[in-house]
Design an enzyme around this catalytic site. Structure first.
Site, PDB file in Angstrom:
ATOM      1  N   SER A 130     -65.427  30.725 -40.103  1.00 30.13           N
ATOM      2  CA  SER A 130     -65.367  32.184 -40.187  1.00 30.13           C
ATOM      3  C   SER A 130     -64.863  32.548 -41.582  1.00 30.13           C
ATOM      4  O   SER A 130     -64.268  31.699 -42.268  1.00 30.13           O
ATOM      5  CB  SER A 130     -64.380  32.700 -39.139  1.00 30.13           C
ATOM      6  OG  SER A 130     -64.097  34.076 -39.321  1.00 30.13           O
ATOM      7  N   TYR A 154     -56.022  32.518 -34.908  1.00 27.92           N
ATOM      8  CA  TYR A 154     -57.482  32.394 -35.016  1.00 27.92           C
ATOM      9  C   TYR A 154     -57.843  31.792 -36.374  1.00 27.92           C
ATOM     10  O   TYR A 154     -58.644  30.860 -36.460  1.00 27.92           O
ATOM     11  CB  TYR A 154     -58.134  33.768 -34.836  1.00 27.92           C
ATOM     12  CG  TYR A 154     -59.652  33.749 -34.956  1.00 27.92           C
ATOM     13  CD1 TYR A 154     -60.436  33.175 -33.958  1.00 27.92           C
ATOM     14  CD2 TYR A 154     -60.292  34.305 -36.065  1.00 27.92           C
ATOM     15  CE1 TYR A 154     -61.822  33.152 -34.061  1.00 27.92           C
ATOM     16  CE2 TYR A 154     -61.676  34.294 -36.178  1.00 27.92           C
ATOM     17  CZ  TYR A 154     -62.436  33.714 -35.167  1.00 27.92           C
ATOM     18  OH  TYR A 154     -63.812  33.694 -35.283  1.00 27.92           O
TER      19      TYR A 154
END
Ligand code: NDP
Length: 247
Positions: A142, A155
């Protein structure tokens, strides 16, 4: 997409979002796709639609947090198609909250799915790919795997870890076993990843503000298809795909 044709490609998290788009796009280009996720009824619908359009797809209920379930997935692909050319470790969860909210269960879930799931995927396919002297592991990181922002610490940590694992795999297996590795780092993409029920009003407001700028999951699927389609002697090691208008 000549080099996508007839490749056996396992995709985790294929029941929605980026995984679903990737499965549909690769199948359209002649790949034999193996769909994996927990929501098996969604996989069935997607596989049937792929087959109705002339594609080749099979599916199996899979929980990436279970090493055994990932082994069953790899065996399922081998039993049906006899080889595994590509694994797309795409399944992921994002449960963003500030650290001081102490949502320890959410931390565990992100670590289990986003890190352990990727490792269990590698464990499930590596012996086969080594024996084949060919293979390709594509891991979804990501933009949060490149920088941290408030509420994304855990995350982000999982997505930094995905990049570290991918780079280690590249260094160890690329020259030794002819296994390619690719890190795909999407920016904001229009999928179910962002939970609709966000309790923290600050995070909810930010998400609402950004939502309209998200790119299509097919933008990410095309990046994955590009990496798969490159000739065997070229490894696309990393790609970042962001919405153009976001900083
Ligand atoms: P979605 O929520 O649409 O898809 C996530 C997928 O992961 C679902 O198919 C879900 O399937 C699967 N999944 C979750 N937990 C498990 C589990 N325990 N076992 C098996 N499958 C599981 O989100 P995206 O398509 O956006 O996410 C795909 C990847 O892209 C993730 O790794 C995410 O972190 C990454 N990403 C997404 C971005 C975005 O903006 N959307 C940005 C950057 C990265 P099921 O529930 O059926 O098991």
């Amino acid at each position: 997409m000549e080099n996508v044709k007839a490749k056996v490609i396992i995709i985790t998290g294929a029941s929605s979002g980026i995984g679903e788009a990737t499965a549909r796009l690769l199948a359209k280009n002649g790949a034999k796709v193996v769909l994996a996720a927990r929501r098996v009824e969604r996989l069935q619908v997607i596989a049937n639609e792929i087959k109705q359009e002339g594609g080749d797809a099979i599916y199996i209920a899979t929980d990436v947090t279970s090493a055994g379930s990932m082994q069953e997935l790899a065996q399922f692909a081998l039993t049906h198609y006899g080889r595994i050319d590509v694994l797309v470790n795409n399944a992921g969860v994002m449960l963003n909250t500030h650290l001081n909210e102490l949502n320890v269960q959410d931390w565990d879930q992100m670590i289990d799915v986003n890190i352990k799931g990727v490792l269990y995927g590698i464990a499930a396919v590596l012996p086969t790919m080594r024996a084949q002297k060919a293979g390709h592991v594509i891991n979804l990181s990501s933009v949060a795997g490149h920088h941290v922002s408030p509420s994304s610490a855990v995350y982000s940590a999982t997505k930094f870890a995905v990049r570290a694992i991918s780079e280690g795999l590249r260094q160890e297996e690329s020259p030794a076993s002819n296994i390619r590795t690719t890190i795909i780092s999407p920016g904001l993409t229009d999928t179910d990843l962002i939970p609709t029920e966000i309790s923290n009003p600050e995070i909810k407001a930010l998400v609402e503000q950004l939502k309209g700028m998200a790119i299509s999951p097919y933008s990410i699927a095309r990046a994955i298809a590009y990496a798969v389609n490159e000739p065997a002697d070229a490894a696309v090691n990393e790609m970042i795909i962001r919405p153009t208008l976001l900083p």
